[in-house]
Enzyme design. Sequence first.
Site, PDB file in Angstrom:
ATOM      1  N   TYR A  22      -2.264  -4.327   2.272  1.00 33.67           N
ATOM      2  CA  TYR A  22      -1.743  -5.286   3.255  1.00 33.67           C
ATOM      3  C   TYR A  22      -2.448  -6.644   3.265  1.00 33.67           C
ATOM      4  O   TYR A  22      -2.035  -7.531   4.010  1.00 33.67           O
ATOM      5  CB  TYR A  22      -1.790  -4.663   4.657  1.00 33.67           C
ATOM      6  CG  TYR A  22      -0.955  -3.399   4.774  1.00 33.67           C
ATOM      7  CD1 TYR A  22       0.428  -3.459   4.645  1.00 33.67           C
ATOM      8  CD2 TYR A  22      -1.549  -2.155   4.991  1.00 33.67           C
ATOM      9  CE1 TYR A  22       1.202  -2.312   4.725  1.00 33.67           C
ATOM     10  CE2 TYR A  22      -0.784  -0.993   5.082  1.00 33.67           C
ATOM     11  CZ  TYR A  22       0.590  -1.076   4.948  1.00 33.67           C
ATOM     12  OH  TYR A  22       1.357   0.053   5.034  1.00 33.67           O
ATOM     13  N   HIS A  97       8.977  -5.902   5.285  1.00 32.52           N
ATOM     14  CA  HIS A  97       7.804  -5.052   5.025  1.00 32.52           C
ATOM     15  C   HIS A  97       6.888  -5.774   4.056  1.00 32.52           C
ATOM     16  O   HIS A  97       7.358  -6.334   3.050  1.00 32.52           O
ATOM     17  CB  HIS A  97       8.222  -3.704   4.437  1.00 32.52           C
ATOM     18  CG  HIS A  97       9.088  -2.933   5.369  1.00 32.52           C
ATOM     19  ND1 HIS A  97       8.590  -2.293   6.483  1.00 32.52           N
ATOM     20  CD2 HIS A  97      10.423  -2.755   5.399  1.00 32.52           C
ATOM     21  CE1 HIS A  97       9.585  -1.745   7.151  1.00 32.52           C
ATOM     22  NE2 HIS A  97      10.717  -2.006   6.505  1.00 32.52           N
TER      23      HIS A  97
HETATM   24  C1  DQA Z   1       4.954  -1.508   6.446  1.00 33.03           C
HETATM   25  C2  DQA Z   1       5.328  -0.311   5.584  1.00 33.03           C
HETATM   26  C3  DQA Z   1       5.383   0.955   6.422  1.00 33.03           C
HETATM   27  O1  DQA Z   1       5.726   2.071   5.606  1.00 33.03           O
HETATM   28  C4  DQA Z   1       4.040   1.223   7.046  1.00 33.03           C
HETATM   29  O2  DQA Z   1       4.102   2.360   7.882  1.00 33.03           O
HETATM   30  C5  DQA Z   1       3.478   0.053   7.760  1.00 33.03           C
HETATM   31  C6  DQA Z   1       3.683  -1.281   7.220  1.00 33.03           C
HETATM   32  C7  DQA Z   1       4.791  -2.788   5.604  1.00 33.03           C
HETATM   33  O3  DQA Z   1       4.805  -3.864   6.195  1.00 33.03           O
HETATM   34  O4  DQA Z   1       4.613  -2.701   4.386  1.00 33.03           O
HETATM   35  O5  DQA Z   1       2.769   0.199   8.762  1.00 33.03           O
HETATM   36  O6  DQA Z   1       6.018  -1.747   7.369  1.00 33.03           O
END
Ligand code: DQA
Length: 140
Positions: A22, A97
């Site tokens: 992330y 995402h």
């Molecule tokens: C997410 C992807 C989801 O699978 C995960 O549970 C997240 C972040 C993303 O931004 O990549 O918390 O939404």
Amino acid sequence: MKIAIINGPNLNLLGKRETDIYGNQPFEKYLDELKSVFPSVEFHYYQSNVEGELINEIQKVGFTVDGIVLNPAGYTHTSVAIGDAIAAIKAPVVEVHISNVHSREKFRHLSHVSGKSAGSIFGLGLKGYELAIRWLTDQR
Ligand code: DQA
């Protein structure tokens, strides 16, 4: 133009959380960048770790803003109710995402949100939010 950004659970930990997936940037800092890229947009930012609170916020802003950028995080894969909330409101929603959910575990391939959204962006990092806002601003 008013745009709401709504982030779901654990996204308050961006910058600290699984940084290999992330990244290193807290969302609040990135939001400052977005505000300078889109000076004429009035942003409403909301984050919650609680499913019902996210639904309350979607309902609250869903009839007043011009668009919503929504990252429901883990609830994407489980929440029929968030999908229903998107279907119930007027504002177009772009699902974002940060990671490429389709190259990760199988349970992340299911989204209760995609089918109710105007479109979805995944795997492009935080840049996905900017691209979603660009699309929403182009709709006017
Ligand atoms: C997410 C992807 C989801 O699978 C995960 O549970 C997240 C972040 C993303 O931004 O990549 O918390 O939404």
